[in-house]
Design an enzyme around this catalytic site. Structure first.
Site, PDB file in Angstrom:
ATOM      1  N   ASP A 225      41.788  39.708  32.022  1.00  0.00           N
ATOM      2  CA  ASP A 225      42.739  39.197  33.010  1.00  0.00           C
ATOM      3  C   ASP A 225      42.523  37.688  33.072  1.00  0.00           C
ATOM      4  OD1 ASP A 225      43.418  41.805  33.508  1.00  0.00           O
ATOM      5  OD2 ASP A 225      42.586  41.899  35.519  1.00  0.00           O
ATOM      6  N   ASP A 380      51.269  49.199  37.504  1.00  0.00           N
ATOM      7  CA  ASP A 380      50.255  48.914  38.533  1.00  0.00           C
ATOM      8  C   ASP A 380      50.506  49.815  39.733  1.00  0.00           C
ATOM      9  OD1 ASP A 380      49.126  46.689  37.092  1.00  0.00           O
ATOM     10  OD2 ASP A 380      50.861  45.515  37.690  1.00  0.00           O
TER      11      ASP A 380
HETATM   12  O1  1PR Z   1      54.124  41.551  36.213  1.00  0.00           O
HETATM   13  O2  1PR Z   1      54.902  41.341  33.876  1.00  0.00           O
HETATM   14  O3  1PR Z   1      54.038  39.352  35.099  1.00  0.00           O
HETATM   15  O4  1PR Z   1      52.537  41.181  34.372  1.00  0.00           O
HETATM   16  C1  1PR Z   1      51.387  40.850  35.094  1.00  0.00           C
HETATM   17  C2  1PR Z   1      50.246  41.640  34.514  1.00  0.00           C
HETATM   18  O5  1PR Z   1      49.057  41.205  35.162  1.00  0.00           O
HETATM   19  C3  1PR Z   1      50.378  43.133  34.744  1.00  0.00           C
HETATM   20  O6  1PR Z   1      50.041  43.807  33.567  1.00  0.00           O
HETATM   21  C4  1PR Z   1      49.345  43.433  35.839  1.00  0.00           C
HETATM   22  O7  1PR Z   1      48.696  44.659  35.585  1.00  0.00           O
HETATM   23  C5  1PR Z   1      48.352  42.307  35.678  1.00  0.00           C
HETATM   24  N1  1PR Z   1      47.778  41.866  36.977  1.00  0.00           N
HETATM   25  C6  1PR Z   1      48.433  41.185  37.922  1.00  0.00           C
HETATM   26  N2  1PR Z   1      47.568  40.917  38.934  1.00  0.00           N
HETATM   27  C7  1PR Z   1      46.390  41.434  38.612  1.00  0.00           C
HETATM   28  C8  1PR Z   1      45.166  41.374  39.406  1.00  0.00           C
HETATM   29  O8  1PR Z   1      44.137  41.934  39.046  1.00  0.00           O
HETATM   30  N3  1PR Z   1      45.218  40.679  40.523  1.00  0.00           N
HETATM   31  N4  1PR Z   1      45.555  42.655  36.713  1.00  0.00           N
HETATM   32  C9  1PR Z   1      46.529  42.042  37.361  1.00  0.00           C
HETATM   33  C10 1PR Z   1      45.617  43.893  36.434  1.00  0.00           C
HETATM   34  C11 1PR Z   1      44.283  45.559  35.844  1.00  0.00           C
HETATM   35  C12 1PR Z   1      43.696  45.689  34.531  1.00  0.00           C
HETATM   36  C13 1PR Z   1      42.207  45.722  34.636  1.00  0.00           C
HETATM   37  C14 1PR Z   1      41.873  47.176  34.666  1.00  0.00           C
HETATM   38  C15 1PR Z   1      40.483  47.488  34.275  1.00  0.00           C
HETATM   39  N5  1PR Z   1      44.336  44.209  36.208  1.00  0.00           N
HETATM   40  O9  1PR Z   1      44.109  44.721  33.701  1.00  0.00           O
HETATM   41  O10 1PR Z   1      41.736  45.030  33.577  1.00  0.00           O
HETATM   42  O11 1PR Z   1      42.130  47.676  35.971  1.00  0.00           O
HETATM   43  O12 1PR Z   1      39.593  46.968  35.178  1.00  0.00           O
HETATM   44  P1  1PR Z   1      38.159  47.626  35.397  1.00  0.00           P
HETATM   45  O13 1PR Z   1      37.741  48.204  34.082  1.00  0.00           O
HETATM   46  O14 1PR Z   1      37.269  46.489  35.788  1.00  0.00           O
HETATM   47  O15 1PR Z   1      38.299  48.644  36.478  1.00  0.00           O
HETATM   48  P2  1PR Z   1      53.985  40.839  34.949  1.00  0.00           P
END
Ligand code: 1PR
Length: 525
Positions: A225, A380
């Site tokens: 991320d 999400d």
């Molecule tokens: O909406 O098309 O602009 O895409 C934004 C992207 O960014 C989406 O894929 C969304 O999942 C991701 N995203 C947005 N905000 C966050 C955040 O964390 N604040 N991250 C985010 C999503 C989830 C996974 C993470 C897993 C594994 N993070 O990417 O890596 O949950 O984590 P873990 O193994 O530590 O539990 P758009």
């Protein structure tokens, strides 16, 4: 000098990087004469057979390519570059291929397996070839396709692979070789094939370790991320249930290019970058992300996915950029797949309202040009408990994890803008609809489990997996190697994605893969 045919779709940057890494220089074809004068030609391709042939025809590349193939010069076709050699394809009825090999390109018939066939599978080698010099024969290679070649003359068959059926995954006829898998995305074994091609090895080499039946391995994906920190530096961060700040500051877990390279070296099957705040900015104004991709693809020879901000937008000068423009820029910079998050939810809401496809959404446009395998949908979702299965107009599941008031039912609400806004669509409906619109893979996050280390939400994953026939990447919650084993044992997920466990160096990727050894494989027959 290696001449590379870039017809304008897909990621040729990785092929160029792989060739340059082997010490050769690259010349890109920009006019028909470049094909005629080439001494060694590589033709990589992804996407749709029909649109590829349309571009080859419009650029007047077809006749020079046919001449090149007839004059017995070295040729390496990759993926669509293999399919192009055939006469016709079921993917584009009525469109002629190059017709160098008699036969057709057919859609995979795989029973209960997912299509596209995505991931690391083996090859059975049918005749000796210098291309395989130095390989043991039991290596796996990265495949991503929905169609396969079916030559009339079986003497041309170089390799076969099992996936639902036994299909031809490589051909060789004189100096013409072509493979369905992507050597430039297949780590050390793939780079070896490219080196052998460049070296012009003609020895009759027959690896001894080929499997009788090849199997598809379940993938372990490292996710980074990425966002700007408070000093405006691009950093890898990680949230707890999507909150990436600790003590008020954005968590900084490292530099994106270095971390990606280190995960590749540790054995990650794929790398995913999620630009988590791209919904705020002009995505293409976010040049550092393009640079991250370019630099990463120089050293990382497994598939790269990029997500965040893949949508239509207007920049500060008022210029409109289509989602296809944004995706094209990422593919050119080294991405193999793009992942769509927020935009997918809005597209599905619109689709559910009107009940028909417009053909104009980012999912439809990008999959049409680059192929469905290049379009991942990142979901999400957040768990919402309800008292009974019919209390909401959503896909409700019976749950073994009781809600705060003893509820036994829940649905998974999709969110946009990184979990900031809930929308009236459930994850199961979203996944199913996106598949219908042309998506090729689902990346299934789970806000409740993200960063907790409590294990994957198996109920969510099983519900979504049961609703689609495209591969599902399960994400969020991995805290130990047992969680990966449990996921693969109890759900049909083709891949597991994790972040925190790797960033915090609790368990290296290599240890997860070792724990799962022999690799968790999918029966392909
Ligand atoms: O909406 O098309 O602009 O895409 C934004 C992207 O960014 C989406 O894929 C969304 O999942 C991701 N995203 C947005 N905000 C966050 C955040 O964390 N604040 N991250 C985010 C999503 C989830 C996974 C993470 C897993 C594994 N993070 O990417 O890596 O949950 O984590 P873990 O193994 O530590 O539990 P758009």
């Amino acid at each position: 000098m290696i001449t590379v045919l870039d017809y304008g779709a897909g990621n040729v940057r990785s092929v160029i990087n792989a060739i340059e890494r082997a010490g050769e220089s690259v010349h890109i074809v920009t006019k028909p004469e470049h094909i005629s004068s080439a001494e060694k030609l590589v033709f990589p391709g992804v996407g749709n057979f029909g649109s590829m042939m349309h571009i080859l025809n419009s650029k007047q590349y077809v006749a020079p390519l046919q001449d090149y193939l007839r004059t017995d010069r070295p040729f390496l076709g990759i993926c669509l570059g293999l399919q192009a050699l055939f006469e016709t394809s079921e993917e584009a009825p009525g469109v002629n291929g190059l017709g160098f090999i008699t036969g057709t390109v057919r859609r995979l018939q795989v029973g209960a397996l997912s299509v596209p066939h995505i991931g690391w599978n083996g090859i059975s080698i049918h005749k000796p070839s210098g291309l395989f010099s130095g390989l043991d024969g039991d290596e796996k290679f990265y495949f991503v396709h929905s169609y396969y070649v079916d030559p009339v003359d079986t003497d041309t068959v170089l390799t076969t692979t099992d996936y639902g059926e036994c299909f031809t995954s490589g051909i060789q006829q004189g100096t013409i070789t072509a493979v369905q898998f992507h050597p430039e995305k297949s780590g050390a074994a793939g780079l070896r094939i490219i080196e052998n091609f460049i070296a012009g090895r003609t020895d009759a080499y027959m690896p001894q370790g080929c499997p009788q039946e090849t199997r598809l391995a379940r993938r372990i994906i490292a996710c980074l991320d990425v966002r700007a920190d408070d000093q405006d530096r691009l950093v890898v961060t990680k949230g707890d249930q999507y909150d990436v700040r600790a003590g008020g500051a954005v968590r900084d877990l490292g530099e994106p290019v270095d971390l990606a390279r280190s995960y590749y070296e540790q054995g990650a099957d794929e790398i995913t970058f999620l630009n988590i705040t791209a919904f705020r900015n002009c995505p293409l104004g976010d040049m550092p992300m393009l640079e991250v991709l370019k630099q990463t693809s120089r050293h990382v020879f497994v598939p790269l996915t990029i997500g965040g901000g893949i949508r239509e937008y207007r920049d500060e000068s008022g210029r409109l950029h289509t989602a296809l423009d944004v995706a094209a820029e990422y593919f050119r910079s080294g991405a193999d797949k793009i992942s769509i998050g927020s935009d997918a939810v809005l597209i599905v809401e619109e689709f559910l309202k009107t009940g028909h496809k417009q053909g104009t959404s980012s999912i439809e446009q990008i999959s049409k040009v680059y192929g469905s395998q290049a379009v991942v949908i990142s979901i999400d979702p957040r768990r919402v408990y309800v008292d009974s299965p019919d209390s909401v107009p959503h896909h409700v599941i019976s749950t073994g994890i009781e809600g705060p008031h003893g509820q036994r039912w829940c649905w998974y609400e999709c969110t946009i803008k990184g979990g900031r806004e809930g929308r009236p669509v459930d994850a199961v409906t979203l996944a199913r609809t996106c598949q219908e619109l042309g998506a090729g893979e689902i990346l299934l996050n789970c806000i409740d489990r993200d960063g907790t280390g409590d294990g994957f939400d198996l109920e969510l994953i099983s519900a979504v997996k049961g609703a689609v026939s495209i591969p599902v990447i399960a994400s969020s919650g991995a805290g130990c190697p047992e969680h990966f084993a449990e996921l693969f044992e109890h759900t049909g997920a083709e891949a597991a994605l994790a972040a925190g466990i790797f960033h915090r160096r609790e368990v290296p990727i290599g240890s997860v893969k070792k724990y799962l050894e022999p690799r968790v494989e999918i029966r392909t027959r």
